[in-house]
Write a protein that holds these residues in place. Sequence first.
Motif, short mmCIF file in Angstrom:
data_model
loop_
_atom_site.label_atom_id
_atom_site.label_comp_id
_atom_site.label_asym_id
_atom_site.label_seq_id
_atom_site.Cartn_x
_atom_site.Cartn_y
_atom_site.Cartn_z
N GLU A 1 -32.87 55.05 34.43
CA GLU A 1 -33.75 53.99 34.93
C GLU A 1 -35.22 54.40 34.94
OE1 GLU A 1 -33.31 54.29 39.69
OE2 GLU A 1 -31.44 54.07 38.56
N THR A 2 -35.50 55.71 34.80
CA THR A 2 -36.90 56.16 34.76
C THR A 2 -37.34 56.64 33.39
OG1 THR A 2 -36.31 58.43 35.41
CG2 THR A 2 -36.80 56.87 37.19
N THR A 3 -36.40 57.20 32.61
CA THR A 3 -36.77 57.77 31.31
C THR A 3 -35.86 57.31 30.17
OG1 THR A 3 -35.45 59.75 31.78
CG2 THR A 3 -37.79 59.83 32.35
N GLY A 4 -34.98 56.38 30.42
CA GLY A 4 -34.14 55.83 29.36
C GLY A 4 -33.12 56.82 28.83
N THR A 5 -32.76 56.64 27.57
CA THR A 5 -31.74 57.47 26.92
C THR A 5 -32.34 58.81 26.50
OG1 THR A 5 -30.68 55.47 26.07
CG2 THR A 5 -30.09 57.55 25.02
N ASN A 6 -31.84 59.88 27.07
CA ASN A 6 -32.21 61.24 26.66
C ASN A 6 -31.11 62.16 27.16
OD1 ASN A 6 -33.16 62.53 29.39
ND2 ASN A 6 -34.21 60.55 29.28
N SER A 7 -31.12 63.41 26.73
CA SER A 7 -29.95 64.25 26.99
C SER A 7 -29.89 64.79 28.41
CB SER A 7 -29.89 65.42 26.00
OG SER A 7 -30.98 66.29 26.19
N ILE A 8 -30.93 64.61 29.20
CA ILE A 8 -30.84 64.96 30.63
C ILE A 8 -30.26 63.77 31.39
CG2 ILE A 8 -32.08 65.64 32.71
CD1 ILE A 8 -34.17 66.96 30.95
N ALA A 9 -30.93 62.61 31.25
CA ALA A 9 -30.51 61.42 32.00
C ALA A 9 -29.12 60.95 31.59
CB ALA A 9 -31.53 60.31 31.79
N THR A 10 -28.83 60.95 30.29
CA THR A 10 -27.56 60.42 29.83
C THR A 10 -26.41 61.39 30.09
OG1 THR A 10 -28.78 59.15 28.16
CG2 THR A 10 -26.39 59.35 27.86
N ALA A 11 -26.66 62.69 29.97
CA ALA A 11 -25.63 63.66 30.36
C ALA A 11 -25.34 63.56 31.85
CB ALA A 11 -26.08 65.08 30.00
N HIS A 12 -26.38 63.34 32.66
CA HIS A 12 -26.20 63.14 34.10
C HIS A 12 -25.38 61.89 34.37
CE1 HIS A 12 -27.43 61.76 38.15
NE2 HIS A 12 -27.50 63.04 38.44
N GLU A 13 -25.62 60.84 33.61
CA GLU A 13 -24.92 59.58 33.79
C GLU A 13 -23.46 59.67 33.36
OE1 GLU A 13 -24.30 55.73 34.83
OE2 GLU A 13 -26.26 56.70 35.00
N LEU A 14 -23.20 60.29 32.19
CA LEU A 14 -21.86 60.33 31.62
C LEU A 14 -21.02 61.50 32.10
CD1 LEU A 14 -22.63 59.37 27.90
CD2 LEU A 14 -21.94 57.87 29.77
N ARG A 15 -21.67 62.50 32.68
CA ARG A 15 -20.99 63.72 33.14
C ARG A 15 -20.33 64.48 31.98
NH1 ARG A 15 -23.49 61.90 37.17
NH2 ARG A 15 -22.69 62.04 39.30
N ARG A 16 -20.96 64.45 30.81
CA ARG A 16 -20.48 65.24 29.67
C ARG A 16 -21.65 65.52 28.74
NH1 ARG A 16 -19.71 61.64 25.39
NH2 ARG A 16 -19.36 59.46 25.98
N GLY A 17 -21.43 66.47 27.81
CA GLY A 17 -22.49 66.86 26.90
C GLY A 17 -22.92 65.72 26.00
N VAL A 18 -24.23 65.64 25.74
CA VAL A 18 -24.79 64.56 24.93
C VAL A 18 -25.91 65.12 24.05
CG1 VAL A 18 -26.10 62.39 24.96
CG2 VAL A 18 -24.30 62.76 26.64
N ALA A 19 -25.94 64.68 22.80
CA ALA A 19 -27.05 64.96 21.90
C ALA A 19 -27.76 63.64 21.60
CB ALA A 19 -26.55 65.60 20.62
N VAL A 20 -29.08 63.64 21.66
CA VAL A 20 -29.87 62.44 21.36
C VAL A 20 -30.89 62.83 20.30
CG1 VAL A 20 -31.32 60.61 22.28
CG2 VAL A 20 -29.57 61.63 23.74
N HIS A 21 -30.81 62.16 19.16
CA HIS A 21 -31.63 62.53 18.01
C HIS A 21 -32.71 61.49 17.77
CE1 HIS A 21 -28.49 65.44 17.10
NE2 HIS A 21 -27.60 64.46 17.12
N GLY A 22 -33.96 61.92 17.75
CA GLY A 22 -35.08 61.10 17.30
C GLY A 22 -35.07 59.67 17.78
N THR A 23 -34.82 58.74 16.84
CA THR A 23 -34.92 57.31 17.15
C THR A 23 -33.80 56.82 18.06
OG1 THR A 23 -33.72 56.79 15.11
CG2 THR A 23 -36.14 56.80 15.00
N GLU A 24 -32.84 57.66 18.41
CA GLU A 24 -31.81 57.26 19.37
C GLU A 24 -32.37 57.19 20.79
OE1 GLU A 24 -27.56 58.72 17.48
OE2 GLU A 24 -28.66 60.13 18.76
N HIS A 25 -33.53 57.81 21.02
CA HIS A 25 -34.16 57.71 22.34
C HIS A 25 -34.55 56.25 22.61
CE1 HIS A 25 -34.65 62.09 21.79
NE2 HIS A 25 -34.62 62.13 23.11
#
Length: 550
Positions: free
Chosen positions: A103-127
């Motif tokens: 809700e503050t920084t959108g899709t990224n591997s800190i916020a989304t890993a925190h949300e999903l409780r599992r490892g996440v990779a976010v590449h370039g335009t996926e942010h």
Amino acid sequence: MRSGDTALRPEIAHSWWRSERSGLSPAAPNLRLEPDAVDPRGRLADAAEPVLAELARQLGDTDFCVVLADRASRIVDVSVTARPLRKRLEALGVVAGGVFLEETTGTNSIATAHELRRGVAVHGTEHYLEPFKGFSCYGHPISHPVTRRLVGVLDITCPSDHDSPLLAPLVARAVRDIEERLLETARAAEQRMLAAFRAAAGRGRPVLVLGEGVVLADPEAVELLDPVDHARLRETAAGLGLGTGGGSTEERRLPAVALTSGRTVSVTFRAVAPGSDGVLVEFDAPREAGPRRRSAAGPSDGPVPGTPVYLGGEPGTGRTTEARTQAGADPARTVVLDATDAVVRGEAAWLTAWERALAGRPELLIVEDAPVLPDICSLRVRRAVEERPGPWIVLTGAPVAELTGSGAALAAACPDRIELPPLRERAGELPGLVRSVLAELGAAERLRFTPAALAALAGQPWPGNLRELRTVVRAAAERRSAGDITPRDLPEGYRNAPRARALTPLERAEHDAITAALRACDGNKLRAARRLGISRTTLYSRMRVLRITV
């Protein structure tokens, strides 16, 4: 959803949906900085320090940034040697105290890993955010090795042209190293908590020690407190800056703390030791104040209209029916949502149904089996419960004593809680309940259960509660068109009451604790024994004595 001309991966598309629903614009982050809340000497930072140092050595003087965030997704440490990269990231809030939630920084591997409780990779335009699209990042949640609760997130970020698939296993291995160090710390912390508990117990007043996955209570505290009180006391201690792994051992005293029983107590909080998550809690004699915790089986004034209610009980105790009865709302203006749909159909679909229900402004909104909601859905419901006004929200679920984690927090957020007793504890009400079921079937005028039939039913354990009783009464009513229903008209397994003696109150409590553990562990006796803190041999022995069958 699509990024440019490329379809997004499902986990990324769902994250974009959550970010958009939170009101975040793709143009820029909604920066939130909480530097004063960062604990640079806490257990997480201490466990991570040598691991982060080794990561920095491996990455060397390159365009890579290593970020450690805490359980609130708040950045604790940033390690980056390349000055231009540091400046770019600082401008985006990658600094100590920066809060990286979707809700503050959108899709990224800190916020989304925190949300999903599992490892996440976010590449370039996926942010989700435009300023982040020039980066690639790999994040992995850090879980406490004992409780498996989330304690933080580790992330490696780099410019997109430096991306490498080897970063994902590198982050995962570093997380395992941090969790191993946390385990070593946890063992030492448990010893300190036990020593503090032994030193404080026996002073003539209730004593409680709360830690990560640890609750130590003397008999006085067990008598005084409800499991929901444990969750509230944890939150209170954290709000006082105690039990968060920091260095404070300062004593804090609150003169009036309300318990779920309605009693008010004076409470003293003290961290067990510097750097420990354990908190020692001592209570003065309780005073009666406010309404007592009620049981739907006994006299009740009913909940205050509009006040959120948690209605707990075993499956089949009639929780949803009781919710409608207690609220007395217009059925046409009542909405019922099933929390299990969030698991079956997905979080996004359930949250859409939730928002649609709120927008419809119903008089009563019931959420069945609320404690099973995934964390993101549970948080959204909890906010609605706490923010009020809105529709009258009634949550149903398992007995409060069986709740943990977000389910316990959700129940604790409801000012009013009603516990429905299991049918085996309502033998005196059985004749009336049977008549009610006959009335539902339209057979109350032509059928009657004899005292012998009622006695046979009264001696049953009723694991299915009212749902099981309805099935039995319906089967008996189908056997006889009119007149008296005798034991011979009952299904075969219900014709004879057990001849064994009735359980004592202590044995009944033991019976209920074992059956609750078996339900929570899907009948797995080894896991149930571990949950109860006894050996499997002892569990089998007590099951035989207490006539528990699975």
